[in-house]
Design an enzyme around this catalytic site. Structure first.
Site: not given
Lengths: 262, 262
Positions: A57, A115
């Protein structure tokens, strides 16, 4: 030689981009857009196709994003790496270039992804890390947060940790590793001592839904602040309750750390 | 209580500013301008005056810039620090607030100043440090560069290490310490391993002329690249030759590290 496939690893600072994925050209700059532009210069063609391992994002960074390139002809790996790095903006760099073939697909060939989310609660937040590490106010119950991260382990329907976006077949994902680590950090060069205590939320899973990691971090923080019980979090993870249990944590602390193949 | 003087230490990332000094309002944002704005909110007055220890140029950072505030009334140090940090942009933070009096002057009371310049020649430059550490291409003769830094020690007329700007009475400055240090760095959190070898050019002197440190670094680099001899550098430092012997090094590697008083 004809069509050639490359597997490429890239690192980027996402602060000034709308994210990985190319979007309508009137909306702004994307990482993939910049990479496509560089590739089209190197191969003197607008027909160079790229496929990323997943979208990141706006404002989210990557240490090891992987993408596949379908190029019209062969260029030596090292030469391609050098050429791309000369053409790319300062906040996007290529780390590795390897030859591959059409059977390699960055999304479908991936076995898991890791992540990392970095944050601190030291006040005031350092002026040198405001766009690369998140700051959260106030004291945090780290013991409870560590317990919270363990609840994510295993296979769950992540309906409550998902934001609408690209359609998905189902929301079941498996989390292989999830932990919260306290780190004592000195910083590099001029930033020595700028942050003394840093928290790392690390998660490796089979795949992730849109904003899933940031919703996981948001929920863990609510636990740390005493605003969410471990029981309520567990119910949300097991999809026994409806609705989100925490905010979407801000993007600047998030890094796509590694994509695992094989 | 009436007029009150504060001595304040601030840290900032200069990338998005025209530098420390307030300039005509049509030219863009400055650090001092942002600080003045925050002070005028805290003291509900446009009459709060600030004087910095010196200008830092566009894109140059500070770890320990010092400035004096002349405020219309007393506010507790800790409260003032908190209030300013809540109002200031994310890339400017206040580190210390202390009471002082009109006899303290940030420029004239300063005994010396230390600047630090960080650079690397590892390719490709890290996307996370492009605006905070300079990158220079190619191999460098570090031994020669270390010898070059020693030539700056002592009192010299720095005519050849000066760019026109604010008028100065004379260009003689004394350099108390000057060294080049090789550092092995791991980086903080996500940036572990992003830079392995970092160079630090450290200089402490009685005062510095406009762009003097960057011209010193530019000359040392020319020596490192083999494009400037130590003899020619010595002649330039002792003002026995005319003209600059290297380029102005880019601003992103430069930090006003500390201002020494007493």
């Amino acid at each position: 030689m004809g069509i050639q496939f490359y597997k490429i690893k890239t690192t980027y600072k996402g602060s000034h981009y709308l994210g990985w994925q190319v979007q309508s050209k009137y909306q702004g700059r994307t990482i993939q857009g910049e990479i496509n532009k560089a590739l089209s210069k190197v191969f003197k063609s607008l027909e160079v196709k790229t496929v990323g391992s997943g979208r990141t994002d706006a404002g989210v960074h990557a240490i090891g994003q992987v993408f596949r390139v379908e190029a019209p002809f062969f260029i030596d790996n090292v030469a391609l790496c050098r050429a791309l790095n000369s053409l790319l903006p300062k906040d996007i760099k290529i780390r590795e270039v390897a030859l591959t073939d059409s059977s390699f697909h960055p999304v479908h060939s991936a076995k898991s992804k890791e992540y990392r989310y970095f944050f601190t609660n030291e006040w005031p937040p350092s002026p040198f890390y405001f766009d690369s590490i998140s700051y959260f106010k106030g004291p945090l119950d780290v013991g409870k947060m560590k317990k919270a991260t363990e609840l994510f382990l295993g296979s769950h329907d992540f309906e409550n940790f998902f934001c609408e976006g690209t359609p998905v077949k189902h929301k079941r994902r498996e989390i292989f590793e999830c932990e919260l680590v306290e780190k004592v950090e000195m910083g590099i060069g001029p930033f020595e001592g700028e942050i003394d205590k840093l928290f790392l939320f690390r998660v490796r899973g089979s795949g992730f839904l849109k904003q899933m990691v940031r919703l996981m971090v948001g929920a863990v923080l609510e636990v740390g602040k005493g605003q969410l019980s471990l029981n309520s979090l567990e119910a949300a993870i097991n999809n026994h309750s409806k609705g989100k249990v925490g905010p979407v944590a801000p993007p600047q602390g998030l890094y796509l750390y590694k994509v695992f193949y094989n």
